[in-house]
Design an enzyme around this catalytic site. Structure first.
Site, mmCIF file in Angstrom:
data_model
loop_
_atom_site.group_PDB
_atom_site.id
_atom_site.type_symbol
_atom_site.label_atom_id
_atom_site.label_comp_id
_atom_site.label_asym_id
_atom_site.label_seq_id
_atom_site.Cartn_x
_atom_site.Cartn_y
_atom_site.Cartn_z
ATOM 1 N N ALA A 165 61.937 82.178 125.260
ATOM 2 C CA ALA A 165 61.614 83.111 124.516
ATOM 3 C C ALA A 165 61.522 83.126 123.238
ATOM 4 O O ALA A 165 62.273 83.750 122.307
ATOM 5 C CB ALA A 165 63.019 84.014 124.830
ATOM 6 N N GLY A 166 60.746 81.856 122.757
ATOM 7 C CA GLY A 166 60.435 81.931 121.426
ATOM 8 C C GLY A 166 59.107 82.483 121.211
ATOM 9 O O GLY A 166 58.777 83.564 121.865
ATOM 10 N N GLY A 167 58.500 82.336 119.968
ATOM 11 C CA GLY A 167 57.110 83.007 119.667
ATOM 12 C C GLY A 167 56.248 83.061 120.962
ATOM 13 O O GLY A 167 55.743 84.107 121.170
ATOM 14 N N ALA A 168 55.943 81.840 121.417
ATOM 15 C CA ALA A 168 54.899 82.025 122.518
ATOM 16 C C ALA A 168 55.107 82.771 123.704
ATOM 17 O O ALA A 168 54.564 83.597 124.486
ATOM 18 C CB ALA A 168 54.383 80.581 122.989
ATOM 19 N N PHE A 212 49.039 75.299 101.632
ATOM 20 C CA PHE A 212 49.814 74.579 102.640
ATOM 21 C C PHE A 212 49.154 73.137 102.828
ATOM 22 O O PHE A 212 48.056 73.099 102.861
ATOM 23 C CB PHE A 212 49.856 75.356 103.937
ATOM 24 C CG PHE A 212 51.462 75.341 104.323
ATOM 25 C CD1 PHE A 212 52.327 76.359 103.665
ATOM 26 C CD2 PHE A 212 51.890 74.526 105.270
ATOM 27 C CE1 PHE A 212 53.716 76.186 104.202
ATOM 28 C CE2 PHE A 212 53.240 74.593 105.753
ATOM 29 C CZ PHE A 212 54.225 75.391 105.114
ATOM 30 N N ASP A 250 62.239 70.993 128.519
ATOM 31 C CA ASP A 250 62.557 71.234 129.634
ATOM 32 C C ASP A 250 61.190 71.522 130.406
ATOM 33 O O ASP A 250 61.081 71.241 131.428
ATOM 34 C CB ASP A 250 63.346 72.717 129.947
ATOM 35 C CG ASP A 250 64.720 72.470 129.212
ATOM 36 O OD1 ASP A 250 65.250 71.435 129.211
ATOM 37 O OD2 ASP A 250 65.520 73.312 128.782
ATOM 38 N N GLN A 293 54.601 64.173 115.301
ATOM 39 C CA GLN A 293 54.623 64.447 113.791
ATOM 40 C C GLN A 293 56.182 64.181 113.275
ATOM 41 O O GLN A 293 56.979 64.883 113.628
ATOM 42 C CB GLN A 293 54.132 65.858 113.648
ATOM 43 C CG GLN A 293 54.114 66.032 111.933
ATOM 44 C CD GLN A 293 53.417 67.216 111.985
ATOM 45 O OE1 GLN A 293 54.148 68.482 111.796
ATOM 46 N NE2 GLN A 293 51.968 67.273 111.520
ATOM 47 N N HIS A 344 58.202 65.147 109.995
ATOM 48 C CA HIS A 344 57.971 66.214 108.868
ATOM 49 C C HIS A 344 58.363 65.312 107.659
ATOM 50 O O HIS A 344 59.313 64.690 107.612
ATOM 51 C CB HIS A 344 58.854 67.314 108.923
ATOM 52 C CG HIS A 344 58.438 68.438 107.979
ATOM 53 N ND1 HIS A 344 58.523 68.525 106.841
ATOM 54 C CD2 HIS A 344 57.724 69.526 108.233
ATOM 55 C CE1 HIS A 344 58.273 69.470 106.259
ATOM 56 N NE2 HIS A 344 57.609 70.239 107.150
ATOM 57 N N LEU A 388 65.051 71.053 108.094
ATOM 58 C CA LEU A 388 63.889 71.116 107.551
ATOM 59 C C LEU A 388 63.719 71.772 106.112
ATOM 60 O O LEU A 388 64.525 72.687 105.976
ATOM 61 C CB LEU A 388 62.993 71.887 108.545
ATOM 62 C CG LEU A 388 61.557 72.227 108.133
ATOM 63 C CD1 LEU A 388 60.745 71.149 108.084
ATOM 64 C CD2 LEU A 388 60.951 73.128 109.022
ATOM 65 N N THR A 414 60.573 73.314 104.229
ATOM 66 C CA THR A 414 59.310 73.733 104.510
ATOM 67 C C THR A 414 58.329 73.201 103.620
ATOM 68 O O THR A 414 58.586 72.952 102.429
ATOM 69 C CB THR A 414 59.161 75.064 104.424
ATOM 70 O OG1 THR A 414 57.788 75.512 104.622
ATOM 71 C CG2 THR A 414 59.719 75.823 103.298
ATOM 72 N N GLU A 415 57.238 72.854 104.077
ATOM 73 C CA GLU A 415 55.866 72.177 103.252
ATOM 74 C C GLU A 415 55.771 73.396 102.277
ATOM 75 O O GLU A 415 54.986 73.202 101.356
ATOM 76 C CB GLU A 415 54.952 72.089 104.151
ATOM 77 C CG GLU A 415 53.782 71.215 103.785
ATOM 78 C CD GLU A 415 52.938 70.652 104.938
ATOM 79 O OE1 GLU A 415 51.866 70.480 104.582
ATOM 80 O OE2 GLU A 415 53.387 70.916 106.049
ATOM 81 N N ARG A 424 50.832 66.161 106.767
ATOM 82 C CA ARG A 424 52.018 65.615 107.163
ATOM 83 C C ARG A 424 52.227 64.340 107.398
ATOM 84 O O ARG A 424 52.927 63.484 106.819
ATOM 85 C CB ARG A 424 52.843 66.533 108.243
ATOM 86 C CG ARG A 424 53.212 67.800 107.626
ATOM 87 C CD ARG A 424 53.692 68.861 108.810
ATOM 88 N NE ARG A 424 54.234 70.238 108.218
ATOM 89 C CZ ARG A 424 54.605 71.062 108.788
ATOM 90 N NH1 ARG A 424 54.479 71.050 110.271
ATOM 91 N NH2 ARG A 424 54.817 72.326 108.459
ATOM 92 N N HIS A 464 59.866 66.123 114.244
ATOM 93 C CA HIS A 464 59.386 67.141 113.941
ATOM 94 C C HIS A 464 58.730 68.138 115.163
ATOM 95 O O HIS A 464 59.170 69.153 115.397
ATOM 96 C CB HIS A 464 58.870 67.726 112.564
ATOM 97 C CG HIS A 464 58.515 69.016 112.301
ATOM 98 N ND1 HIS A 464 59.603 69.944 112.145
ATOM 99 C CD2 HIS A 464 57.421 69.692 111.953
ATOM 100 C CE1 HIS A 464 59.108 71.109 111.800
ATOM 101 N NE2 HIS A 464 57.780 71.112 111.932
ATOM 102 N N GLU A 512 54.512 75.064 121.845
ATOM 103 C CA GLU A 512 54.747 73.408 121.577
ATOM 104 C C GLU A 512 54.713 72.689 122.754
ATOM 105 O O GLU A 512 54.293 71.584 122.990
ATOM 106 C CB GLU A 512 55.978 73.275 120.746
ATOM 107 C CG GLU A 512 55.938 71.592 120.232
ATOM 108 C CD GLU A 512 57.033 71.746 119.231
ATOM 109 O OE1 GLU A 512 57.304 70.315 118.887
ATOM 110 O OE2 GLU A 512 57.995 72.521 118.772
ATOM 111 N N ARG A 537 49.181 67.841 113.663
ATOM 112 C CA ARG A 537 49.130 69.145 113.474
ATOM 113 C C ARG A 537 49.392 69.538 112.042
ATOM 114 O O ARG A 537 50.161 69.006 111.254
ATOM 115 C CB ARG A 537 50.149 70.016 114.127
ATOM 116 C CG ARG A 537 50.070 71.435 113.767
ATOM 117 C CD ARG A 537 51.435 72.043 114.749
ATOM 118 N NE ARG A 537 52.581 71.488 114.217
ATOM 119 C CZ ARG A 537 53.395 72.054 113.110
ATOM 120 N NH1 ARG A 537 52.639 73.122 112.240
ATOM 121 N NH2 ARG A 537 54.520 71.869 112.757
ATOM 122 N N LEU A 554 52.702 78.342 114.202
ATOM 123 C CA LEU A 554 53.099 79.602 114.623
ATOM 124 C C LEU A 554 51.884 80.434 114.918
ATOM 125 O O LEU A 554 51.851 81.432 115.718
ATOM 126 C CB LEU A 554 53.657 80.301 113.341
ATOM 127 C CG LEU A 554 55.007 80.082 112.872
ATOM 128 C CD1 LEU A 554 55.616 80.786 111.654
ATOM 129 C CD2 LEU A 554 56.110 79.992 113.954
#
Length: 595
Positions: free
Chosen positions: A15-18, A119, A221, A240, A242, A252, A254-255, A286, A353, A387, A398, A404
């Site tokens: 139930a993350g972004g994707a 970025f 998983d 990757q 970070h 983290l 952020t960049e 990165r 990361h 991911e 990446r 995102l």
């Protein structure tokens, strides 16, 4: 033993972004959709994403999707599939504006448009100079994104199963995926989620490493379940690091800190990135920055008593800018590094990361495997995004904020593909194969009956130390060979782990043991694939692949311009071609990658 079967049109794991974006597509199309998640949706790891989402809106300066595509192909060190990369970069603006309409509170320019920041690796006019392309909500972009999409799902009546863990895929004799088995953490009950379409959005597996920016729930998983079901894992050697994890904690930074003007300095106070990337400097990609930091440390220019970190300096910025654009970073620096970044720099070090590899998919989100007719035959009823998937848009490395974007574009794309499948599906669900369900039960039964076994904690620790030492920022031929032998020994211990608590209600020991069984699949795939790839490319840099005119940066396009596929069965590797032909534009030709 009787097992409860729950029927849905579609089941989404994660139930993350994707996962949330795919669920919106299905639920708003009127399909009964279940989302299985180990944690409450707004606590999924997407919540930790800070810097932004890439889109060539051109709100701050001129930009174009074709420039974004060039940067992504170059960032991937030409291992990314150019059809999928074009698809993602073209869809970026539409997906970001759609998200804004869901209620995403993006920062704004004075003119009221979505604010964008520079970025690493994102450039204007095919690599000319850095461009502001990252659409941000301060440094809490992932947090804002999850809340906006979760609310949209509530409106669409998506059904969430919170604190449930998916165990295994259910496939029939023809290879079609018919859902998953899953465990209710609260009761220990195992249920079959029987579905016509199954989407994996389970995120990454950064917890294979000792030092990681990843949450404790990032245990691979989906990859473990796919591997056990006979589906290969693609490009798992590419991880990757970070460049700016908090030294000693791994949290983290952020960049976007560097996008807002942050500078990396060594013990001499020198802005050392000017040596490694004269044009992009601190905003190089990165992998380039991570290797530069590691080189500074290895050559004795690190900071602190042990000279084992460098400094990320934003003390020259206006405090008002820091409080407006980077409030979370200041909080992280105070909590985890004991410094106030308004007045003093933050100690940072490269930290594991993001996985570039994953479950092989096409740009429609459909899982694909080599078959008799092609290298990319569709697995019926099975989709993956985010991911855990490998489209492959990230290739060997990446670019920041493309993750995102990946969630949005391919979450939506997988959802759309599932909707099309459901429109064509018969009303009745196919019959479940009983043997597949027994497989999940056998794993749990083994844990319940194991005696005199290995400690889950100690085995997990050995796996993480092995991965950190033998497959880090720089890779060495002898260490990789040793690493393969060591990780296979760890795998044997995983197969005999023991839990002393046999209870059913919220048994976290059982969950951790099951997660370890997924992590070890990822760890073995990573080490075996990395040892086999005899070149340097993107985030995979070997000591025995030197930079020459014939092999730029150690990259061997004649022999290694191909995707690796690791199969659990027989611990074997296969390979398939990189798609160098985009959908509508000309191929972005191979060249040396430099910033």
């Amino acid at each position: 033993m009787s097992i409860t079967v729950r029927k849905f049109d579609a089941v989404i794991v994660g139930a993350g972004g994707a996962g949330l974006r795919a669920a919106i597509q299905l639920s708003e199309s009127g399909y009964k959709t279940a989302v299985i998640t180990k944690v409450f949706p707004t606590r999924s790891h997407t919540v930790a994403a800070q810097g932004g989402v890439a889109a060539s809106l051109g709100n701050s300066e001129e930009d174009h999707w074709h420039w974004h595509m060039y940067d992504t192909v170059k960032g991937s060190d030409w291992l990314g599939d150019q059809d999928a990369i074009e698809f993602m970069c073209k869809k970026a603006n539409e997906c970001v504006i759609e998200l804004e309409h869901y209620g995403m509170p993006f920062d704004r320019t004075d003119a009221g448009k979505i604010y964008q920041r520079p970025f690493g690796g994102h450039m204007s006019n095919f690599g000319e100079k850095p461009v502001a392309r990252s659409c941000a909500a301060a440094d809490r972009t992932g947090h804002a994104m999850l809340h906006a999409m979760y609310q949209r799902n509530i409106k669409a009546s998506t059904q969430f199963f919170v604190e449930w863990m998916a165990l295994d895929l259910v496939r029939d004799d023809e290879g079609e995926v018919l859902g998953v088995t899953a465990m209710d953490m609260e009761t220990g009950e195992i249920v079959v989620f029987h579905a016509k379409a199954t989407i994996f959005a389970t995120g990454g597996a950064g917890r294979i490493c000792y030092s990681s920016t990843n949450a404790f729930i990032n245990t691979g998983d989906g990859l473990g379940m796919a591997a056990r079901a006979g589906i290969p894992l693609e490009d798992m050697e590419f991880w990757q690091f970070h460049p700016t994890g908090v030294a000693g904690a791994g949290v983290l930074n952020t960049e976007g800190v560097r996008g807002e003007g942050g500078i990396l300095r060594n013990s001499q106070g020198e802005r050392f990135m000017e040596r490694y990337a004269p044009n992009a400097k601190d905003l190089a990609s990165r992998d380039v920055v991570s290797r530069a930091i590691t080189t500074e440390i290895n050559e004795g220019r690190g900071c602190g008593p042990n000279k084992d970190f460098v400094l990320l300096d934003i003390s020259h910025l206006d405090p008002a800018t820091i409080m407006k654009r980077l409030p979370g970073i200041r909080e992280i620096a105070i909590q985890f590094a004991g410094v106030d970044c308004i007045r003093e720099p933050i100690p940072v070090v490269p930290t594991a990361h993001y996985q570039m590899g994953g479950i092989p998919t096409n740009y429609n989100g459909q899982v694909v495997v080599p078959g008799k007719r092609s290298q990319n035959e569709i697995v019926p009823g099975f989709y993956a995004a985010g991911e855990c998937a490998c489209a492959s848009v990230h290739g060997a490395n990446r670019l920041g904020t493309n993750s995102l974007l990946d969630l949005l574009v391919f979450g939506k794309s997988a959802g759309e593909s599932a909707v099309e499948q459901l429109k064509q599906s018969p009303k009745a669900h196919k019959e479940l194969p009983p043997g597949e369900i027994d497989r999940a039960l056998a794993r749990v039964d083994r844990l319940n009956s194991q005696k005199d076994g290995a400690s889950v904690h100690e085995t997990q620790l050995e796996m993480r130390r092995t991965m950190q030492k033998h497959a880090g920022v720089f890779r060495f031929a002898d260490l990789l060979k040793q690493g393969v032998a060591k990780i296979l020994d760890v795998q044997k211990d995983v197969q005999r782990t023991e839990i002393r608590d046999k209870s059913k209600v919220f048994n976290t020991a059982r969950i951790e043991a099951l997660e370890l069984e997924n992590l070890i699949e990822v760890a073995v795939a990573t080490m075996v694939s990395a040892e086999a790839r005899k070149e340097s490319r993107g985030a995979h840099v070997r000591d025995d692949a030197p930079d020459t005119e014939e092999f730029p940066n150690g990259r061997d396009d004649r022999n290694w311009l191909k995707h690796s596929l690791w199969y659990k069965d027989g611990n074997r590797l296969d390979y398939k071609s990189v798609k160098l032909t985009p959908l509508t534009v000309e191929t972005i030709a191979l060249k040396k990658r430099a910033y």
